[in-house]
Design a protein around this motif. Structure first.
Motif, PDB file in Angstrom:
ATOM      1  N   ALA A  72       0.877  -1.173   0.000  1.00 49.37           N
ATOM      2  CA  ALA A  72       0.000   0.000   0.000  1.00 49.37           C
ATOM      3  C   ALA A  72       0.908   1.216   0.000  1.00 49.37           C
ATOM      4  O   ALA A  72       2.058   1.121   0.445  1.00 49.37           O
ATOM      5  CB  ALA A  72      -0.882   0.024   1.256  1.00 49.37           C
ATOM      6  N   VAL A  73       0.388   2.330  -0.474  1.00 45.40           N
ATOM      7  CA  VAL A  73       1.194   3.557  -0.362  1.00 45.40           C
ATOM      8  C   VAL A  73       1.104   4.099   1.055  1.00 45.40           C
ATOM      9  O   VAL A  73       2.081   4.589   1.609  1.00 45.40           O
ATOM     10  CB  VAL A  73       0.806   4.604  -1.439  1.00 45.40           C
ATOM     11  CG1 VAL A  73      -0.624   5.080  -1.301  1.00 45.40           C
ATOM     12  CG2 VAL A  73       1.751   5.788  -1.390  1.00 45.40           C
ATOM     13  N   GLY A  74      -0.089   4.002   1.669  1.00 45.28           N
ATOM     14  CA  GLY A  74      -0.254   4.466   3.045  1.00 45.28           C
ATOM     15  C   GLY A  74       0.343   3.445   4.005  1.00 45.28           C
ATOM     16  O   GLY A  74       0.323   2.246   3.728  1.00 45.28           O
ATOM     17  N   LEU A  97       0.329   3.138  -8.142  1.00 41.97           N
ATOM     18  CA  LEU A  97      -1.130   3.170  -8.018  1.00 41.97           C
ATOM     19  C   LEU A  97      -1.731   4.544  -8.305  1.00 41.97           C
ATOM     20  O   LEU A  97      -2.952   4.700  -8.255  1.00 41.97           O
ATOM     21  CB  LEU A  97      -1.568   2.674  -6.630  1.00 41.97           C
ATOM     22  CG  LEU A  97      -1.447   3.631  -5.439  1.00 41.97           C
ATOM     23  CD1 LEU A  97      -1.910   2.938  -4.173  1.00 41.97           C
ATOM     24  CD2 LEU A  97      -0.083   4.195  -5.259  1.00 41.97           C
ATOM     25  N   ARG A 235      -8.045   7.817   3.765  1.00 44.36           N
ATOM     26  CA  ARG A 235      -8.066   6.857   4.865  1.00 44.36           C
ATOM     27  C   ARG A 235      -9.263   7.146   5.744  1.00 44.36           C
ATOM     28  O   ARG A 235      -9.631   8.317   5.924  1.00 44.36           O
ATOM     29  CB  ARG A 235      -6.818   7.009   5.752  1.00 44.36           C
ATOM     30  CG  ARG A 235      -5.620   6.225   5.291  1.00 44.36           C
ATOM     31  CD  ARG A 235      -5.814   4.716   5.416  1.00 44.36           C
ATOM     32  NE  ARG A 235      -4.638   3.999   4.967  1.00 44.36           N
ATOM     33  CZ  ARG A 235      -4.385   3.662   3.698  1.00 44.36           C
ATOM     34  NH1 ARG A 235      -5.226   3.982   2.747  1.00 44.36           N
ATOM     35  NH2 ARG A 235      -3.291   2.989   3.397  1.00 44.36           N
ATOM     36  N   HIS A 282     -12.859   0.039  -0.139  1.00 48.28           N
ATOM     37  CA  HIS A 282     -11.414   0.308  -0.219  1.00 48.28           C
ATOM     38  C   HIS A 282     -10.799  -0.352  -1.467  1.00 48.28           C
ATOM     39  O   HIS A 282      -9.899  -1.188  -1.365  1.00 48.28           O
ATOM     40  CB  HIS A 282     -10.708  -0.181   1.057  1.00 48.28           C
ATOM     41  CG  HIS A 282      -9.411   0.528   1.317  1.00 48.28           C
ATOM     42  ND1 HIS A 282      -8.961   0.834   2.572  1.00 48.28           N
ATOM     43  CD2 HIS A 282      -8.443   0.985   0.474  1.00 48.28           C
ATOM     44  CE1 HIS A 282      -7.781   1.442   2.498  1.00 48.28           C
ATOM     45  NE2 HIS A 282      -7.456   1.545   1.221  1.00 48.28           N
ATOM     46  N   MET A 294       1.612  -3.383  -7.422  1.00 55.66           N
ATOM     47  CA  MET A 294       1.835  -3.126  -5.989  1.00 55.66           C
ATOM     48  C   MET A 294       2.435  -4.353  -5.305  1.00 55.66           C
ATOM     49  O   MET A 294       3.364  -4.245  -4.501  1.00 55.66           O
ATOM     50  CB  MET A 294       0.511  -2.750  -5.313  1.00 55.66           C
ATOM     51  CG  MET A 294      -0.022  -1.391  -5.741  1.00 55.66           C
ATOM     52  SD  MET A 294      -1.746  -1.143  -5.218  1.00 55.66           S
ATOM     53  CE  MET A 294      -1.552  -0.951  -3.448  1.00 55.66           C
TER      54      MET A 294
HETATM   55  C1  GLV Z   1      -4.372   2.015  -0.220  1.00 58.31           C
HETATM   56  O1  GLV Z   1      -5.184   2.488   0.493  1.00 58.31           O
HETATM   57  C2  GLV Z   1      -2.996   2.339  -0.169  1.00 58.31           C
HETATM   58  O2  GLV Z   1      -2.550   3.031   0.768  1.00 58.31           O
HETATM   59  O3  GLV Z   1      -2.261   1.916  -1.070  1.00 58.31           O
END
Ligand code: GLV
Length: 329
Positions: A72-74, A97, A235, A282, A294
């Motif tokens: 995930a990016v977060g 993404l 988020r 999500h 990813m």
């Molecule tokens: C998805 O929510 C992410 O953070 O990639």
């Protein structure tokens, strides 16, 4: 051979890539709770997670662990103070993404503005007897004002698409983006308050931090135009979901599109009982190509951080590159 945990079901060919380098413990079942994750991490050198909470206590109970690669990016699921204190590297999956997530942001924003979910439920419910001139009147996108809160890479991809809809773009961010990017996107930096007051469609694309918990609550919603929409791609926890449900119920704003929720996968039941909302689980980055990218990037990070593969020692996306890393057990 070093040992890694893959905490979630992921593409089997990515698991095979990891098996070339590591002894793999792959959880193909339910999401691991805190106790089970602690146990499974205890003898591992690395892990691949996807939104799983990783606490300081888990790191303390896993003395060999040197890296956790989040798909995930977060990475607000990681206790970063704990990672830094324990010298455990965290990695994420940025950039791959951006475009899919921006596409989805537009889909959600447009679906909310044009009341697509509400209309579809009505149609499926067998209510369509005749066409009506005033059926499901929504808000225009073209020619309106987009307000992007969080002008990172995804925010910029989102704003770039506004050109084709002839929109004015306002944005708010911790810091202003470079003048060249502002010029390219034709985006104007304003305060959060000004953005909320002026935008017709507000989209949230900022990372979650404790400082921006409930950054959009009752007071912020009260600043918005009554015909405006709010879309949360970022988020859960950035929006006060109870306050949003209340604002929607009382038509203080027109509609909302939410892909993320406080306490997901549980939802505040108040959100389910308001009609003027589009809810998705999500999935903003969920295209086959992007989720594959990813997963492979998370694997690249894990392999490199554990000193294997062509980029040994140089993981592409360290979140806390300052940590020197735990000594190899
Ligand atoms: C998805 O929510 C992410 O953070 O990639």
């Amino acid at each position: 051979m070093q040992k890694v945990l893959i905490a979630r079901p992921i593409f089997p060919d990515v698991v095979e890539r990891l098996r070339q380098y590591f002894e793999v413990d792959w959880n193909t079942g339910e999401v691991l709770g805190a106790e089970a994750l602690t146990q499974r991490l205890a003898d591992k050198d690395g892990a691949l997670t996807a939104g799983d909470t990783v606490s300081a206590a888990m790191l303390a109970a896993a003395p060999r662990l040197r890296v956790v690669a989040n798909m995930a990016v977060g990475y607000n699921n990681f206790d970063m103070d704990g990672f830094n204190a324990a010298h455990v590297l965290a990695t994420n999956t940025p950039d791959v993404l951006n475009e899919s997530t921006a596409d989805f942001g537009w889909a959600l924003m447009m679906a909310a503005a044009r009341r697509m979910a509400e209309a579809e439920h009505w149609l499926r419910g067998g209510h369509w007897q005749k066409w009506a001139y005033d059926g499901f009147l929504g808000a225009d996108i073209h020619g309106s004002t987009l307000g992007v809160i969080g002008m990172g890479r995804i925010g910029q991809a989102l704003a770039r698409r506004a050109r084709g809809f002839n929109m004015q773009v306002l944005y708010h961010n911790r810091t202003r983006v470079a003048p060249a990017i502002e010029a390219e996107l034709n985006a104007h930096y304003v305060s959060k308050e000004a953005l909320l007051q002026r935008a017709d469609h507000v989209v949230l694309v900022l990372p979650y931090t404790p400082q921006n918990h409930h950054a959009i609550g009752a007071a912020e919603l009260a600043l918005m135009k009554p015909n405006a929409t709010l879309t949360n791609l970022a988020r859960g926890g950035i929006v006060d979901d109870a306050a949003l449900a209340d604002a929607l119920r009382h038509k203080r704003i027109a509609a909302a599109g939410l892909d993320v929720f406080e306490g997901e996968p549980q939802l505040n039941p108040a959100l389910l009982s308001v009609p003027n909302i589009v809810l998705t689980p999500h999935i903003a980055s969920a295209t086959e190509a992007t989720r594959r990218a990813m997963a492979n990037l998370a694997a690249d990070n894990l392999i490199a951080a554990l000193g294997e593969g062509p980029n040994a020692g140089r993981p592409p996306n360290p979140v806390n590159p300052q940590v020197s890393g735990r000594a190899r057990a």
